[in-house]
Design an enzyme around this catalytic site. Structure first.
Site, PDB file in Angstrom:
ATOM      1  N   ASN A 111       0.672  -1.467  -0.248  1.00 47.73           N
ATOM      2  CA  ASN A 111      -0.193  -0.402  -0.198  1.00 47.73           C
ATOM      3  C   ASN A 111       0.613   1.272  -0.303  1.00 47.73           C
ATOM      4  O   ASN A 111       1.980   1.159   0.444  1.00 47.73           O
ATOM      5  CB  ASN A 111      -0.591  -0.010   1.054  1.00 47.73           C
ATOM      6  N   HIS A 113       0.915   5.311   1.198  1.00 48.22           N
ATOM      7  CA  HIS A 113      -0.147   6.258   2.429  1.00 48.22           C
ATOM      8  C   HIS A 113       0.591   7.597   2.531  1.00 48.22           C
ATOM      9  O   HIS A 113       1.661   7.690   2.285  1.00 48.22           O
ATOM     10  CB  HIS A 113      -0.308   5.250   4.040  1.00 48.22           C
ATOM     11  N   SER A 140       4.015   6.819   2.548  1.00 43.64           N
ATOM     12  CA  SER A 140       5.070   5.425   2.900  1.00 43.64           C
ATOM     13  C   SER A 140       4.966   4.639   1.943  1.00 43.64           C
ATOM     14  O   SER A 140       3.409   4.086   2.099  1.00 43.64           O
ATOM     15  CB  SER A 140       5.261   5.267   4.515  1.00 43.64           C
ATOM     16  N   ASP A 149      -2.922   0.910   7.942  1.00 38.10           N
ATOM     17  CA  ASP A 149      -2.205   1.533   7.890  1.00 38.10           C
ATOM     18  C   ASP A 149      -0.600   1.119   9.088  1.00 38.10           C
ATOM     19  O   ASP A 149       0.448   2.537   9.324  1.00 38.10           O
ATOM     20  CB  ASP A 149      -1.984   2.762   7.946  1.00 38.10           C
TER      21      ASP A 149
HETATM   22  C1  GAR Z   1      -2.805   8.864  -3.156  1.00 37.01           C
HETATM   23  O1  GAR Z   1      -2.302  10.316  -2.405  1.00 37.01           O
HETATM   24  C2  GAR Z   1      -2.565   7.911  -2.066  1.00 37.01           C
HETATM   25  O2  GAR Z   1      -1.282   8.274  -1.254  1.00 37.01           O
HETATM   26  C3  GAR Z   1      -3.808   7.906  -1.116  1.00 37.01           C
HETATM   27  O3  GAR Z   1      -4.587   7.940  -2.066  1.00 37.01           O
HETATM   28  C4  GAR Z   1      -4.079   8.821  -2.987  1.00 37.01           C
HETATM   29  C5  GAR Z   1      -4.401   7.836  -4.013  1.00 37.01           C
HETATM   30  O4  GAR Z   1      -4.034   8.972  -5.731  1.00 37.01           O
HETATM   31  N1  GAR Z   1      -4.234   6.412  -0.700  1.00 37.01           N
HETATM   32  C6  GAR Z   1      -4.275   6.621   0.744  1.00 37.01           C
HETATM   33  O5  GAR Z   1      -4.711   7.660   1.246  1.00 37.01           O
HETATM   34  C7  GAR Z   1      -4.844   5.340   1.314  1.00 37.01           C
HETATM   35  N2  GAR Z   1      -4.657   5.287   2.990  1.00 37.01           N
HETATM   36  P1  GAR Z   1      -3.789   8.385  -6.872  1.00 37.01           P
HETATM   37  O6  GAR Z   1      -5.764   7.928  -7.421  1.00 37.01           O
HETATM   38  O7  GAR Z   1      -4.368   9.418  -7.924  1.00 37.01           O
HETATM   39  O8  GAR Z   1      -2.958   6.961  -6.969  1.00 37.01           O
END
Ligand code: GAR
Length: 217
Positions: A111, A113, A140, A149
């Protein structure tokens, strides 16, 4: 890895899929890693179009069509396992996973985060970093375990928070770093340089510190 030594990757998304795009672009000519499928829990996720443009199979599984979390995760496992993945990548997949799901993919589930874990687990990480008066923020990549997480960190990228940063600006800066560290971690896994051991994440035979590999852009 499979007999042919190709690392089959299934990517799970819920939204824009900018991390998915970074991974697609990075692996396009990789000799032994391929994205077999992209699965979204939302039919309107823009990342589905990104996958289709790259010729990658897509599936939509709407969590609202299922009675509960376990029913959804069970169906999700069935869809994912059609592709016999060596690695499942959560790239903005905004669902809390059941222990049944995380156990099924133990040691092959990553994942990303948007915080310097263990700080700011959960949502709204950028505003929370500002509100906490943090001087640094970042992102991370971690192995996923049953703890939300909370699994061992593989790599982190750090940036300073400046006095005039707002949450939107921070999100953009963090995204840029995400697009660098996630493909790197996935390559390490696909090239069998990275695995999860009982002691934590291991890179090139060394157990990583709890904050993972520190990325310098
Ligand atoms: C990213 O910033 C990722 O870190 C976050 O969602 C976004 C997805 O962006 N993930 C979380 O918050 C998971 N808990 P993307 O769809 O443009 O890749």
């Amino acid at each position: 890895m499979s007999d042919s030594k190709t690392c089959n990757i299934v990517v799970l998304i819920s939204g824009s899929g900018s991390n998915l795009q970074a991974i697609i672009d990075d692996l396009v000519n990789h000799p032994s890693a391929r994205i077999s499928a992209v699965v979204s829990n939302r039919a309107d996720a823009y990342g589905l179009q990104r996958a289709q443009q790259a010729g990658i199979a897509t599936h939509v599984l709407n969590h609202k069509d299922f009675a509960d979390r376990l029913a959804f995760d069970t169906a999700l496992i069935q869809v994912i396992d059609q592709h016999q993945p060596n690695l499942v990548v959560l790239a903005g997949f905004m669902r809390i996973l059941t222990p049944e799901f995380t156990r099924h993919y133990a040691q092959r589930l990553l994942n990303i985060h948007p915080s310097l874990l263990p700080k700011h687990k959960g949502l709204n990480t950028h505003q929370r970093a500002i509100d906490a008066g943090d001087s640094e923020h970042g992102c991370s990549v971690h192995f996923v375990t049953e703890e939300l997480d909370g699994g061992p960190v593989v790599i982190q990228a750090v940036l300073p928070i400046t006095a005039d940063d707002n949450a939107e600006q921070l999100a953009q800066k963090v995204h840029t770093l995400e697009h660098q560290i996630y493909p790197l971690a996935i390559r390490w896994f696909a090239e069998e340089r990275l695995h999860l051991s009982p002691q934590g994440a291991v890179l090139d035979g060394q157990v990583l510190a709890s904050s993972g590999f520190q990325f310098n852009s």
